[in-house]
Design a protein around this motif. Structure first.
Motif, PDB file in Angstrom:
ATOM      1  N   ALA A   1       0.844  -1.201   0.000  1.00 47.72           N
ATOM      2  CA  ALA A   1       0.000   0.000   0.000  1.00 47.72           C
ATOM      3  C   ALA A   1       0.878   1.250   0.000  1.00 47.72           C
ATOM      4  O   ALA A   1       1.957   1.274   0.594  1.00 47.72           O
ATOM      5  CB  ALA A   1      -0.919  -0.012   1.218  1.00 47.72           C
TER       6      ALA A   1
ATOM      7  N   CYS B   1      -0.862   8.198   1.504  1.00 47.41           N
ATOM      8  CA  CYS B   1      -1.787   9.166   0.922  1.00 47.41           C
ATOM      9  C   CYS B   1      -1.078  10.505   0.707  1.00 47.41           C
ATOM     10  O   CYS B   1      -0.550  11.099   1.649  1.00 47.41           O
ATOM     11  CB  CYS B   1      -2.994   9.330   1.847  1.00 47.41           C
ATOM     12  SG  CYS B   1      -4.172  10.585   1.286  1.00 47.41           S
TER      13      CYS B   1
ATOM     14  N   TYR C   1      -3.251   6.174  -4.704  1.00 46.70           N
ATOM     15  CA  TYR C   1      -3.557   5.645  -3.371  1.00 46.70           C
ATOM     16  C   TYR C   1      -4.840   4.816  -3.416  1.00 46.70           C
ATOM     17  O   TYR C   1      -4.891   3.691  -2.902  1.00 46.70           O
ATOM     18  CB  TYR C   1      -3.690   6.804  -2.383  1.00 46.70           C
ATOM     19  CG  TYR C   1      -4.260   6.391  -1.045  1.00 46.70           C
ATOM     20  CD1 TYR C   1      -3.457   5.779  -0.087  1.00 46.70           C
ATOM     21  CD2 TYR C   1      -5.604   6.621  -0.750  1.00 46.70           C
ATOM     22  CE1 TYR C   1      -3.977   5.404   1.141  1.00 46.70           C
ATOM     23  CE2 TYR C   1      -6.134   6.247   0.468  1.00 46.70           C
ATOM     24  CZ  TYR C   1      -5.319   5.631   1.408  1.00 46.70           C
ATOM     25  OH  TYR C   1      -5.850   5.257   2.625  1.00 46.70           O
ATOM     26  N   TYR C   2      -5.880   5.370  -4.043  1.00 47.32           N
ATOM     27  CA  TYR C   2      -7.159   4.658  -4.113  1.00 47.32           C
ATOM     28  C   TYR C   2      -7.075   3.440  -5.042  1.00 47.32           C
ATOM     29  O   TYR C   2      -7.694   2.398  -4.769  1.00 47.32           O
ATOM     30  CB  TYR C   2      -8.262   5.605  -4.589  1.00 47.32           C
ATOM     31  CG  TYR C   2      -8.593   6.689  -3.603  1.00 47.32           C
ATOM     32  CD1 TYR C   2      -9.245   6.393  -2.406  1.00 47.32           C
ATOM     33  CD2 TYR C   2      -8.247   8.026  -3.851  1.00 47.32           C
ATOM     34  CE1 TYR C   2      -9.555   7.391  -1.487  1.00 47.32           C
ATOM     35  CE2 TYR C   2      -8.552   9.024  -2.950  1.00 47.32           C
ATOM     36  CZ  TYR C   2      -9.208   8.706  -1.768  1.00 47.32           C
ATOM     37  OH  TYR C   2      -9.509   9.694  -0.866  1.00 47.32           O
TER      38      TYR C   2
ATOM     39  N   LYS D   1      -5.231   0.729  -3.147  1.00 47.28           N
ATOM     40  CA  LYS D   1      -6.076   0.240  -2.055  1.00 47.28           C
ATOM     41  C   LYS D   1      -7.166  -0.679  -2.583  1.00 47.28           C
ATOM     42  O   LYS D   1      -7.449  -1.743  -1.998  1.00 47.28           O
ATOM     43  CB  LYS D   1      -6.693   1.436  -1.326  1.00 47.28           C
ATOM     44  CG  LYS D   1      -7.474   1.040  -0.084  1.00 47.28           C
ATOM     45  CD  LYS D   1      -7.965   2.274   0.661  1.00 47.28           C
ATOM     46  CE  LYS D   1      -8.714   1.868   1.933  1.00 47.28           C
ATOM     47  NZ  LYS D   1      -9.200   3.068   2.674  1.00 47.28           N
TER      48      LYS D   1
ATOM     49  N   ARG E   1      -5.542  -4.058  -3.744  1.00 47.37           N
ATOM     50  CA  ARG E   1      -5.196  -4.943  -2.631  1.00 47.37           C
ATOM     51  C   ARG E   1      -6.445  -5.528  -1.982  1.00 47.37           C
ATOM     52  O   ARG E   1      -6.449  -6.679  -1.540  1.00 47.37           O
ATOM     53  CB  ARG E   1      -4.351  -4.187  -1.600  1.00 47.37           C
ATOM     54  CG  ARG E   1      -2.944  -3.874  -2.077  1.00 47.37           C
ATOM     55  CD  ARG E   1      -2.167  -3.118  -1.007  1.00 47.37           C
ATOM     56  NE  ARG E   1      -2.029  -3.885   0.229  1.00 47.37           N
ATOM     57  CZ  ARG E   1      -1.089  -4.793   0.435  1.00 47.37           C
ATOM     58  NH1 ARG E   1      -0.186  -5.044  -0.508  1.00 47.37           N
ATOM     59  NH2 ARG E   1      -1.011  -5.430   1.581  1.00 47.37           N
ATOM     60  N   GLY E   2      -7.509  -4.735  -1.927  1.00 53.52           N
ATOM     61  CA  GLY E   2      -8.758  -5.258  -1.357  1.00 53.52           C
ATOM     62  C   GLY E   2      -9.342  -6.388  -2.199  1.00 53.52           C
ATOM     63  O   GLY E   2      -9.775  -7.419  -1.672  1.00 53.52           O
TER      64      GLY E   2
END
Length: 205
Positions: A129, A132, A144-145, A148, A151-152
């Motif tokens: 990750a 930010c 960043y988003y 994220k 990875r989710g």
């Protein structure tokens, strides 16, 4: 084949002991297979395969990593669906041949699930990750988003693959145990309905 000769020289062909034994063991094999509920496990595998393929679609909208380059969600999902389909077929046709095919496919599914778990873990380790970085509107940057979300999604795929590996291992264990129990009867021919045949002696007059 058993043969009985009566006092008037009439010959009767009785039921074959091997045929009766094979028929009984086939019934026992079918009952043992259905006791393990391969249909329920097969449906679970099919659903997991579909979920893996559907959940992997957002990964194509983010940064391309090893998971996408190797097509892990696609070949693992298709393997899960194939393993589940063979389990459903085994529930309908409980024969030794179908059992062997289902055992082989489930074994391949378990091995590929293990490989997929390793690839997911390595990919997530190589793509950690990011922090930010604030933009002019006091929001985090797009990377960043994107990381994220990636990875989710990969975490979800990893959990689905782990579940599939456990299910495939259970199916392999159950089928291998049934194969060992009933394997000694595979050399016998398929059971056929027994017939009673009478042969009268020729008339010598």
């Amino acid at each position: 084949m058993a043969v009985a000769v009566s006092r008037d020289l009439t010959v009767q062909v009785l039921e074959d002991v091997n045929v009766v034994k094979l028929s009984d063991r086939q019934q026992a094999l079918r009952a043992a297979i259905q006791k393990g509920e391969p249909k329920c496990l097969g449906v679970s595998q099919v659903m997991l395969g579909l979920m893996v393929i559907c959940y992997s679609i957002p990964l194509h909208l983010t940064e391309v990593t090893e998971v996408i380059l190797l097509g892990v969600p696609w070949w693992s999902g298709l393997t899960f669906i194939t393993a589940g389909a063979t389990g459903i077929i085994l529930d309908k046709h409980g024969t030794m041949k179908t059992l062997r095919v289902c055992l082989l496919v489930s074994l391949v599914s378990a091995v590929l699930s293990f490989v997929a778990v390793i690839i997911y873990s390595v990919d997530m380790d190589k793509n950690p990750a990011v922090s930010c970085t604030k933009t002019l509107h006091n929001n985090c940057n797009e990377k960043y988003y994107a990381v994220k979300m990636s990875r989710g999604v990969k975490s979800s795929l990893l959990l689905f693959t782990l579940a599939q590996m456990v299910i495939s291992s259970i199916v392999c264990f159950l089928l291998f145990r049934q194969r060992r129990s009933f394997g000694q009867y595979t050399s016998l021919s398929q059971a056929t309905p027994s017939t009673l045949m009478s042969v009268s002696p020729p008339d010598l007059n």
